[in-house]
Design a protein around this motif. Structure first.
Motif, short mmCIF file in Angstrom:
data_model
loop_
_atom_site.label_atom_id
_atom_site.label_comp_id
_atom_site.label_asym_id
_atom_site.label_seq_id
_atom_site.Cartn_x
_atom_site.Cartn_y
_atom_site.Cartn_z
N ARG A 96 0.77 -1.05 0.00
CA ARG A 96 0.03 -0.08 -0.08
C ARG A 96 0.86 1.37 -0.05
NH1 ARG A 96 -2.81 3.64 3.30
NH2 ARG A 96 -4.79 4.07 2.63
N LEU A 97 1.95 1.20 0.83
CA LEU A 97 2.91 2.23 0.85
C LEU A 97 3.54 2.58 -0.43
CD1 LEU A 97 4.24 2.05 4.48
CD2 LEU A 97 2.63 3.80 3.84
N TYR A 98 3.81 1.50 -1.31
CA TYR A 98 4.55 1.79 -2.34
C TYR A 98 3.68 2.34 -3.24
CZ TYR A 98 8.88 -1.10 -2.01
OH TYR A 98 10.12 -1.73 -1.59
N PHE A 99 2.42 2.05 -3.40
CA PHE A 99 1.36 2.48 -4.36
C PHE A 99 1.35 3.93 -3.98
CE2 PHE A 99 -0.17 -1.79 -5.17
CZ PHE A 99 0.39 -1.85 -6.40
N LEU A 100 1.29 4.34 -2.70
CA LEU A 100 1.13 5.53 -2.33
C LEU A 100 2.07 6.68 -2.57
CD1 LEU A 100 -1.34 7.21 -0.84
CD2 LEU A 100 -0.04 6.82 1.48
N CYS A 101 3.38 6.10 -2.35
CA CYS A 101 4.52 6.98 -2.66
C CYS A 101 4.65 7.20 -4.08
CB CYS A 101 5.75 6.35 -2.06
SG CYS A 101 5.57 6.35 -0.36
N ALA A 102 4.32 6.18 -4.89
CA ALA A 102 4.31 6.16 -6.49
C ALA A 102 3.02 6.73 -6.96
CB ALA A 102 4.87 5.00 -6.96
N HIS A 103 2.32 7.70 -6.27
CA HIS A 103 1.15 8.08 -6.93
C HIS A 103 1.24 8.99 -8.25
CE1 HIS A 103 -2.79 10.25 -6.96
NE2 HIS A 103 -3.37 9.06 -6.24
N PRO A 104 0.49 8.86 -9.25
CA PRO A 104 0.45 9.51 -10.36
C PRO A 104 0.40 10.96 -10.21
CG PRO A 104 -1.48 8.39 -10.50
CD PRO A 104 -0.67 7.77 -9.30
N SER A 105 -0.08 11.54 -9.23
CA SER A 105 0.03 12.80 -9.08
C SER A 105 1.15 13.72 -8.61
CB SER A 105 -1.17 13.52 -7.76
OG SER A 105 -0.86 12.86 -6.47
N LEU A 106 2.25 12.77 -8.19
CA LEU A 106 3.66 13.19 -7.93
C LEU A 106 4.27 13.21 -8.94
CD1 LEU A 106 4.16 11.31 -4.31
CD2 LEU A 106 3.54 13.41 -4.59
N THR A 107 5.46 14.02 -9.15
CA THR A 107 6.47 14.21 -10.17
C THR A 107 7.46 13.01 -9.70
OG1 THR A 107 7.92 15.26 -8.77
CG2 THR A 107 6.29 16.94 -10.14
N PRO A 108 8.05 12.72 -10.88
CA PRO A 108 9.15 11.44 -10.54
C PRO A 108 9.99 11.68 -9.41
CG PRO A 108 8.84 11.88 -12.82
CD PRO A 108 8.01 12.96 -12.15
N SER A 109 10.64 12.82 -9.24
CA SER A 109 11.46 13.24 -8.58
C SER A 109 10.93 13.18 -6.90
CB SER A 109 12.18 14.33 -8.42
OG SER A 109 11.30 15.64 -8.66
N SER A 110 9.75 13.66 -6.71
CA SER A 110 8.90 13.59 -5.47
C SER A 110 8.72 12.11 -5.12
CB SER A 110 7.82 14.61 -5.50
OG SER A 110 8.11 15.78 -5.79
N ALA A 111 8.26 11.47 -5.99
CA ALA A 111 7.88 9.88 -5.75
C ALA A 111 9.05 9.25 -5.33
CB ALA A 111 7.23 9.52 -7.06
N VAL A 112 10.31 9.66 -5.66
CA VAL A 112 11.43 8.72 -5.59
C VAL A 112 11.77 9.28 -4.20
CG1 VAL A 112 13.83 8.87 -5.84
CG2 VAL A 112 12.57 8.55 -7.87
N ALA A 113 11.96 10.52 -3.72
CA ALA A 113 12.14 10.91 -2.42
C ALA A 113 11.35 10.37 -1.29
CB ALA A 113 12.14 12.66 -2.45
N LEU A 114 9.91 10.42 -1.78
CA LEU A 114 8.98 10.05 -0.72
C LEU A 114 9.36 8.54 -0.51
CD1 LEU A 114 6.71 11.07 1.01
CD2 LEU A 114 5.01 10.49 -0.74
N THR A 115 9.57 7.76 -1.63
CA THR A 115 9.58 6.41 -1.52
C THR A 115 10.92 5.76 -0.58
OG1 THR A 115 8.75 6.00 -3.53
CG2 THR A 115 10.02 4.14 -2.69
N LEU A 116 12.04 6.75 -0.73
CA LEU A 116 13.23 6.63 0.04
C LEU A 116 12.75 7.02 1.42
CD1 LEU A 116 15.94 8.00 -2.39
CD2 LEU A 116 15.64 5.73 -1.71
N ARG A 117 12.12 8.05 1.65
CA ARG A 117 11.80 8.32 3.17
C ARG A 117 10.84 7.40 3.62
NH1 ARG A 117 11.71 13.55 6.31
NH2 ARG A 117 10.70 12.94 8.28
N ALA A 118 9.68 7.14 3.17
CA ALA A 118 8.46 6.47 3.86
C ALA A 118 8.76 4.90 3.69
CB ALA A 118 7.30 6.97 2.95
#
Length: 381
Positions: A96-118
């Motif tokens: 669930r967290l993977y899908f949330l962090c890779a949400h299409p509303s995020l830019t690729p750079s933001s999705a990467v940063a959020l995935t690494l953090r969360a």
């Protein structure tokens, strides 16, 4: 202090807080506070149940923040509902967290940063150092990403392809600062493979392992790039290669071919060749044909032109290259290589020098400059 264990617990702890009613941004902040506390307390007093300890501390930190935040008065009913400390349910919220962090509303750079953090459990400082940006800049990026996904409900299946693209972006960043992002991407992809049975997840994991296996041989002691054909294959990690090929074969057997499986098949053919001369270039061309069918990517066609040049001769490679857009990244470098293989060293030297001027990576620029200088020196003898 087992840092890998601590970071591995992050997705589960974060998922539990979200299921209890915390919004994503507040829950993630609380988990980070709990991790800081764990680093301070655990070396002297390790808990019997590390995950339960983190959940309890993170939930208390969340409640403390809720009490102090007047803008969230509507959630004060959560204050009196703190579950008693103890074992936590064995529910895996990682996917669930993977899908949330890779949400299409995020830019690729933001999705990467959020995935690494969360999901990865890295600190903002570590992520900032890895991406060579100021910590304040990365903190703003992560805060914006958390705000974006805080109100998102995952009531439909997530997009696995988006998650895989984010992980591949992490892997391609390689190594910088005190965080090895390639190794971190492999760890996260293993984690994803443990909670979702999907051949493309396996394909990406295989691809990462096969590429990472060659890492030690990619650079000379002075930092210069070493082309694949010139690498010392005794320095390749044979254990990682065997694991990657095994994972790939199991994925391909399911007959649901995808982009990452096809890329991994190319990498496997390179890794499996005892010498550069024994590389099965004919099969590699066939896999690039599959990749082109799957992705319609001009970069794939560029790589295919190199493979055609090896399988059918440099003139055939140049013919395949001629139909592509000359503005593609690395087009000029590929043209230089194929002209060199065809014996046209004057054109090759000129193109290598031109490609060096276009290169954004310093190591690649130096490599191309040396190739041009070597050919010019050979011609002037």
């Amino acid at each position: 202090m087992d840092e890998a264990l601590l970071r591995g617990l992050v997705p589960g702890v974060l998922g539990i807080l979200v299921r209890r009613g915390a919004d994503f941004a507040a829950a993630e902040d609380a988990v980070q506070d709990a991790l800081v506390e764990a680093v301070r307390v655990w070396p002297a007093d390790p808990p019997r149940d590390p995950k339960g300890w983190l959940v309890t501390v993170a939930w208390r930190r969340f409640l403390d923040a809720t009490r102090a935040d007047t803008a969230r008065r509507r959630r004060e009913d959560l204050v009196d509902e703190e579950p008693a400390p103890g074992p936590v349910p064995a529910v895996d919220d990682t996917l669930r967290l993977y899908f949330l962090c890779a949400h299409p509303s995020l830019t690729p750079s933001s999705a990467v940063a959020l995935t690494l953090r969360a999901v990865g459990g890295l600190t903002t400082r570590q992520i900032a150092e890895a991406y060579l940006v100021p910590e304040a800049t990365m903190a703003q990026r992560i805060s914006r990403a958390k705000r974006t996904v805080s109100g998102v409900r995952l009531d439909r299946p997530g997009d696995v392809a988006t998650v895989l693209r984010v992980l591949y972006l992490v892997f391609n960043e390689g190594y910088s600062g005190d965080v090895d992002l390639a190794a971190e991407a492999i760890r996260l992809t293993r984690q994803l493979a443990a909670v979702i049975d999907h051949p493309e997840v396996a394909g990406l994991l295989a691809l990462m392992l096969l590429h990472h296996a060659r890492r030690a041989a990619r650079t000379a002691p002075d930092g210069a790039l070493v082309p694949l054909a010139e690498q010392d294959r005794s320095r390749w990690d044979t254990g990682a290669i065997a694991e990657g090929i095994g994972i790939l074969q199991a994925a391909l057997a399911r007959d649901r071919l995808g982009e990452f499986q096809a890329q991994a098949a190319v990498a496997a053919l390179h890794a499996d060749a005892p010498t550069a001369e024994e590389t099965d270039w004919v099969q590699i061309v066939e896999w690039y044909d599959e990749l082109a069918r799957l992705t319609d990517s001009p970069v794939v066609q560029l790589n295919r032109a190199v493979a055609v040049g090896e399988a059918d001769g440099p003139r055939a490679g140049l013919a395949a290259l001629s139909v592509l857009d000359g503005s593609l990244p690395r087009y000029t470098a590929v043209a230089a290589y194929l002209h060199e293989r065809a014996g046209d060293t004057a054109t090759a030297a000129r193109l290598y020098a031109e490609a060096a001027r276009e290169a954004s990576d310093l190591a690649e620029r130096d490599h191309l400059t040396r190739r041009a200088a070597r050919l010019n020196a050979d011609r002037n003898r």
